[in-house]
Design an enzyme around this catalytic site. Structure first.
Site, mmCIF file in Angstrom:
data_model
loop_
_atom_site.group_PDB
_atom_site.id
_atom_site.type_symbol
_atom_site.label_atom_id
_atom_site.label_comp_id
_atom_site.label_asym_id
_atom_site.label_seq_id
_atom_site.Cartn_x
_atom_site.Cartn_y
_atom_site.Cartn_z
ATOM 1 N NE ARG A 259 17.023 128.547 6.371
ATOM 2 C CZ ARG A 259 18.432 128.112 6.217
ATOM 3 N NH1 ARG A 259 19.404 128.939 6.056
ATOM 4 N NH2 ARG A 259 18.507 126.657 6.316
ATOM 5 C CD GLU B 189 16.273 131.427 0.062
ATOM 6 O OE1 GLU B 189 16.738 132.682 0.750
ATOM 7 O OE2 GLU B 189 16.760 130.541 0.150
ATOM 8 C CG HIS C 178 20.295 129.811 0.654
ATOM 9 N ND1 HIS C 178 19.068 129.772 1.168
ATOM 10 C CD2 HIS C 178 21.282 129.191 1.583
ATOM 11 C CE1 HIS C 178 19.424 129.068 2.446
ATOM 12 N NE2 HIS C 178 20.391 128.884 2.551
HETATM 13 P P1 NAI Z 1 23.549 127.267 16.211
HETATM 14 O O1 NAI Z 1 22.179 126.532 16.509
HETATM 15 O O2 NAI Z 1 24.634 127.074 16.556
HETATM 16 O O3 NAI Z 1 23.233 128.890 16.918
HETATM 17 C C1 NAI Z 1 22.178 129.373 16.800
HETATM 18 C C2 NAI Z 1 22.103 130.571 18.060
HETATM 19 O O4 NAI Z 1 20.766 131.087 17.846
HETATM 20 C C3 NAI Z 1 22.123 129.732 19.368
HETATM 21 O O5 NAI Z 1 23.207 130.161 20.087
HETATM 22 C C4 NAI Z 1 20.576 129.805 20.092
HETATM 23 O O6 NAI Z 1 20.704 130.065 21.438
HETATM 24 C C5 NAI Z 1 20.426 131.394 19.284
HETATM 25 N N1 NAI Z 1 18.956 131.513 19.267
HETATM 26 C C6 NAI Z 1 17.871 130.412 18.927
HETATM 27 N N2 NAI Z 1 16.589 131.252 19.091
HETATM 28 C C7 NAI Z 1 16.861 132.306 19.337
HETATM 29 C C8 NAI Z 1 16.030 133.422 19.797
HETATM 30 N N3 NAI Z 1 14.836 133.448 19.557
HETATM 31 N N4 NAI Z 1 16.624 134.700 20.055
HETATM 32 C C9 NAI Z 1 17.977 134.864 20.195
HETATM 33 N N5 NAI Z 1 18.754 133.728 19.909
HETATM 34 C C10 NAI Z 1 18.080 132.593 19.442
HETATM 35 O O7 NAI Z 1 23.360 127.485 14.645
HETATM 36 P P2 NAI Z 1 24.545 128.073 13.442
HETATM 37 O O8 NAI Z 1 25.208 126.775 13.168
HETATM 38 O O9 NAI Z 1 25.243 129.277 14.055
HETATM 39 O O10 NAI Z 1 23.585 128.350 12.515
HETATM 40 C C11 NAI Z 1 22.495 129.533 12.436
HETATM 41 C C12 NAI Z 1 21.815 129.335 11.157
HETATM 42 O O11 NAI Z 1 22.389 129.841 10.047
HETATM 43 C C13 NAI Z 1 21.072 128.326 10.748
HETATM 44 O O12 NAI Z 1 19.938 127.828 11.707
HETATM 45 C C14 NAI Z 1 20.795 128.375 9.418
HETATM 46 O O13 NAI Z 1 19.454 128.880 9.184
HETATM 47 C C15 NAI Z 1 21.986 129.362 8.864
HETATM 48 N N6 NAI Z 1 22.748 128.778 7.902
HETATM 49 C C16 NAI Z 1 22.515 129.491 6.604
HETATM 50 C C17 NAI Z 1 23.541 129.034 5.697
HETATM 51 C C18 NAI Z 1 23.508 129.545 4.279
HETATM 52 O O14 NAI Z 1 24.168 129.003 3.240
HETATM 53 N N7 NAI Z 1 22.991 130.753 4.174
HETATM 54 C C19 NAI Z 1 24.026 127.882 5.821
HETATM 55 C C20 NAI Z 1 24.151 127.263 7.132
HETATM 56 C C21 NAI Z 1 23.480 127.815 8.164
#
Ligand code: NAI
Length: 335
Positions: free
Chosen positions: A233, A262, A302
């Site tokens: 993000r 964005e 995006h």
């Molecule tokens: P996930 O929930 O599997 O992984 C997120 C990780 O971040 C977890 O391991 C969590 O422990 C860690 N985390 C959370 N808060 C934290 C902090 N303050 N400091 C350090 N680590 C922290 O999520 P996933 O599926 O890997 O997706 C990640 C992000 O990718 C989504 O939240 C979304 O914003 C973004 N995304 C972007 C897309 C795009 O089209 N550009 C599409 C899908 C997701």
């Protein structure tokens, strides 16, 4: 009771499937994101299915008294005011894990495009100049990749990097040491990650704790020439810090699929019509245009989620989410 289901931004074939599945309800499709100035026709919706370009803030929620559920067709849900949903008893479901590989592949595509000078190379050949002068790139083998966030997407990024013989270090609020042993990467502190990475790829959600994680205060910790990839993000990086880092040569290049602010970029045609009533962060808009035109930055709109396979998963899970809600047993709830 005939419920009203409102879906924004669906493609025609997706509308067809939704009509097959939910034809007995009152269905409304709108082709643009839902926002304050087109909300009038939809304020009596019971269920809303949106994508990340619809910013569902408190003022929108308060204008929709019948709203019971929001099914966002995304993993992230930072475009929805979760607190306001909680207060109004609105269920919010997301689509977790639809794009674990899709997003990681896009992040790596941005990285490869940068280190191999892909855009410039292609542009040059299209101009009829078949010369590699000035297009020397970098090899990824042996470089240190720092992954911020080792969730579903981050882990796939690590697997791909391992295939390129890269060294991987990672930072996560909840480290997964077992997977780290299996995949062969090491958890380090956030500061160590900033200091030691040749490339940083961001895969944390946008939360108060991750907003501006990379900022003007910690810019000096970055390794000179670091390449930053952000498919998570936009606001996780302070835009001003990114531009400053590029200007000072601390940041060598950036590959971004997301930008802070964005959503205001989407409104640029309206700006041209002198519609200055919108709540727009004009400074951020200007900084974003500096980024877009920066010679060492590549940006995709995006688009990381946007593969054939992931789109199908998103739609099928959204249908399941809505059906489960209608059957009184909501799944994939974030609220
Ligand atoms: P996930 O929930 O599997 O992984 C997120 C990780 O971040 C977890 O391991 C969590 O422990 C860690 N985390 C959370 N808060 C934290 C902090 N303050 N400091 C350090 N680590 C922290 O999520 P996933 O599926 O890997 O997706 C990640 C992000 O990718 C989504 O939240 C979304 O914003 C973004 N995304 C972007 C897309 C795009 O089209 N550009 C599409 C899908 C997701």
């Amino acid at each position: 009771m005939n419920m009203k289901l409102v879906f924004s931004e669906l493609e025609d074939k997706e509308k067809k499937l939704i009509t097959e599945k939910f034809g007995k309800y009152q269905l409304v499709f709108l082709n643009e994101p839902l926002k304050q100035d087109n909300l009038d026709k939809y304020i009596d919706a019971d269920i809303l299915s949106i994508f990340v370009n619809s910013r569902i803030d408190r003022s929108i929620i308060e204008r929709m008294p019948k709203l019971k559920m929001i099914a966002t067709r995304s993993t992230g849900f930072d475009h929805i005011d979760i607190e306001a949903c909680k207060e109004h008893g609105i269920v919010v479901s997301n689509v977790p894990r639809y794009g674990d590989h899709t997003i990681a592949e896009h992040a790596f595509a941005l990285l490869l495009a940068i280190v191999k000078n892909l855009l410039l190379s292609v542009e040059r050949v299209k101009k009829g100049i078949f010369s590699y002068k000035g297009l020397r790139g970098l090899e990824l083998k042996g470089k240190t990749l720092g992954v911020i966030g080792t969730g579903n997407i981050g882990k796939n990024m690590i697997k791909i990097a391992k295939g390129f013989d890269m060294t991987v270090i990672a930072y996560d609020a909840y480290p997964d040491y077992e997977i780290a042993n299996q995949l062969g990467y090491k958890y380090v502190s956030f500061e160590e990650l900033l200091t030691n990475s040749d490339i940083i790829s961001i895969h944390v959600p946008l939360l108060p704790s991750t907003r501006h994680m990379i900022n003007k205060q910690n810019l000096h910790l970055l390794k000179k020439g670091v390449i930053i990839i952000n498919t998570a993000r936009g606001p996780i990086i302070e835009t001003e810090a990114l531009l400053l880092g590029l200007e000072k040569g601390i940041i060598g290049a950036a590959g971004l699929d997301v930008l802070e602010g964005e959503h205001d970029l989407v409104q640029v045609p309206e700006l041209i019509n002198h519609n200055f009533e919108k709540q727009i962060n004009y400074k951020l808009l200007a900084l974003n245009y500096m980024l877009i035109h920066h010679p060492r930055v590549i940006i995709t709109p995006h688009n990381a989620f946007n593969t054939q396979e992931a789109s199908e998963r998103i739609l099928f899970t959204t249908i399941e989410n809505i059906n489960s809600f209608l059957n009184g047993k909501p799944i994939n709830r974030v609220v």
